[in-house]
Design a protein around this motif. Sequence first.
Motif, short mmCIF file in Angstrom:
data_model
loop_
_atom_site.label_atom_id
_atom_site.label_comp_id
_atom_site.label_asym_id
_atom_site.label_seq_id
_atom_site.Cartn_x
_atom_site.Cartn_y
_atom_site.Cartn_z
N LEU A 174 44.31 -60.16 66.32
CA LEU A 174 44.88 -59.49 65.14
C LEU A 174 44.42 -58.05 65.07
CD1 LEU A 174 46.62 -59.90 62.57
CD2 LEU A 174 44.48 -60.41 61.36
N GLN A 175 43.14 -57.82 65.31
CA GLN A 175 42.61 -56.46 65.26
C GLN A 175 43.29 -55.58 66.30
OE1 GLN A 175 40.10 -54.79 67.52
NE2 GLN A 175 39.83 -53.03 66.17
N GLU A 176 43.47 -56.09 67.48
CA GLU A 176 44.11 -55.32 68.54
C GLU A 176 45.57 -55.02 68.18
OE1 GLU A 176 44.44 -52.99 71.70
OE2 GLU A 176 42.57 -53.91 71.03
N ALA A 177 46.27 -55.98 67.59
CA ALA A 177 47.68 -55.78 67.23
C ALA A 177 47.83 -54.77 66.08
CB ALA A 177 48.30 -57.11 66.83
N PRO A 182 43.29 -41.69 69.03
CA PRO A 182 42.56 -42.21 67.87
C PRO A 182 42.92 -41.56 66.53
CG PRO A 182 41.06 -41.95 69.71
CD PRO A 182 42.37 -41.35 70.13
N PHE A 183 43.04 -40.24 66.48
CA PHE A 183 43.27 -39.59 65.19
C PHE A 183 44.58 -40.03 64.55
CE2 PHE A 183 44.63 -36.11 62.41
CZ PHE A 183 43.55 -36.09 61.53
N PRO A 184 45.72 -40.03 65.25
CA PRO A 184 46.96 -40.50 64.63
C PRO A 184 46.90 -41.98 64.23
CG PRO A 184 47.45 -39.22 66.59
CD PRO A 184 45.97 -39.43 66.56
N MET A 185 46.20 -42.77 65.03
CA MET A 185 46.07 -44.18 64.69
C MET A 185 45.30 -44.34 63.37
SD MET A 185 45.32 -45.51 68.57
CE MET A 185 45.02 -47.22 68.25
N ARG A 186 44.23 -43.57 63.22
CA ARG A 186 43.45 -43.60 61.98
C ARG A 186 44.29 -43.11 60.79
NH1 ARG A 186 37.73 -44.01 62.58
NH2 ARG A 186 37.11 -44.06 64.75
N GLU A 187 45.14 -42.11 61.03
CA GLU A 187 46.01 -41.62 59.96
C GLU A 187 46.98 -42.71 59.51
OE1 GLU A 187 47.89 -38.03 61.38
OE2 GLU A 187 46.37 -36.80 60.40
N ASN A 188 47.53 -43.48 60.45
CA ASN A 188 48.41 -44.59 60.09
C ASN A 188 47.68 -45.60 59.22
OD1 ASN A 188 50.62 -43.59 61.55
ND2 ASN A 188 50.19 -44.86 63.34
N ILE A 189 46.47 -45.94 59.61
CA ILE A 189 45.69 -46.92 58.84
C ILE A 189 45.42 -46.38 57.44
CG2 ILE A 189 43.49 -48.15 58.68
CD1 ILE A 189 43.45 -48.09 61.81
N ALA A 190 45.04 -45.10 57.34
CA ALA A 190 44.79 -44.49 56.02
C ALA A 190 46.07 -44.48 55.19
CB ALA A 190 44.24 -43.09 56.19
N GLN A 238 37.68 -47.58 59.15
CA GLN A 238 36.72 -48.10 60.12
C GLN A 238 36.71 -49.63 60.17
OE1 GLN A 238 36.03 -45.82 57.81
NE2 GLN A 238 35.60 -43.98 58.99
N ASP A 239 36.97 -50.27 59.03
CA ASP A 239 37.00 -51.73 59.01
C ASP A 239 37.98 -52.27 60.04
OD1 ASP A 239 35.17 -51.88 56.91
OD2 ASP A 239 36.71 -52.08 55.37
N LEU A 240 39.14 -51.63 60.15
CA LEU A 240 40.15 -52.06 61.11
C LEU A 240 39.98 -51.38 62.46
CD1 LEU A 240 42.67 -53.46 62.10
CD2 LEU A 240 44.03 -51.76 60.88
N PHE A 241 39.94 -50.07 62.48
CA PHE A 241 39.95 -49.33 63.75
C PHE A 241 38.79 -49.74 64.65
CE2 PHE A 241 39.38 -45.73 66.61
CZ PHE A 241 40.68 -45.57 67.06
N GLU A 242 37.62 -49.88 64.07
CA GLU A 242 36.44 -50.26 64.85
C GLU A 242 36.15 -51.75 64.79
OE1 GLU A 242 33.32 -47.65 63.52
OE2 GLU A 242 34.54 -45.87 63.94
N GLY A 243 36.95 -52.49 64.05
CA GLY A 243 36.76 -53.93 63.94
C GLY A 243 35.53 -54.33 63.17
N ARG A 244 35.07 -53.46 62.27
CA ARG A 244 33.82 -53.72 61.53
C ARG A 244 33.94 -54.85 60.50
NH1 ARG A 244 31.38 -47.78 60.03
NH2 ARG A 244 31.01 -47.10 62.16
N ASN A 245 35.12 -54.95 59.87
CA ASN A 245 35.26 -55.92 58.78
C ASN A 245 36.70 -56.43 58.72
OD1 ASN A 245 35.03 -57.48 56.50
ND2 ASN A 245 34.18 -55.87 55.21
N MET A 246 37.07 -57.22 59.69
CA MET A 246 38.44 -57.74 59.74
C MET A 246 38.71 -58.71 58.60
SD MET A 246 40.26 -56.24 61.90
CE MET A 246 41.68 -57.34 61.88
#
Length: 102
Positions: free
Chosen positions: A25-28, A56-64, A84-92
């Motif tokens: 799920l995190q990867e998807a 990484p930057f555009p991916m983080r922008e999408n998550i935000a 960071q919870d999602l991008f780095e998998g810290r808190n799925m």
Amino acid sequence: DAEICAAWLHDLLGVEVPGGGVDGLQEALRSGVVLCNAVNRIKPGQIGRVQQSTMPFPMRENIASFCDACRVLGVPDRDNFTTQDLFEGRNMRQVMVCMFSL
């Protein structure tokens, strides 16, 4: 929980989330594209620009953008997550809480 989230995304978008539980799920979701598309399916045009880049930057922008859209759609802050919870998998777990709340 990861399987329920994957099934919801499949029902909403027709997207197949690879197996592997939380890691799959995190990867998807890591690029944020699937989440942004989910919000736009719920409320068309809510997220104006979904970036397709694998950098990484555009991916983080999408998550935000997804997290901001969740707030607009009424998801309480306590149910939302950080990039960071999602991008780095810290808190799925928190990512899934947000998806359930949406």
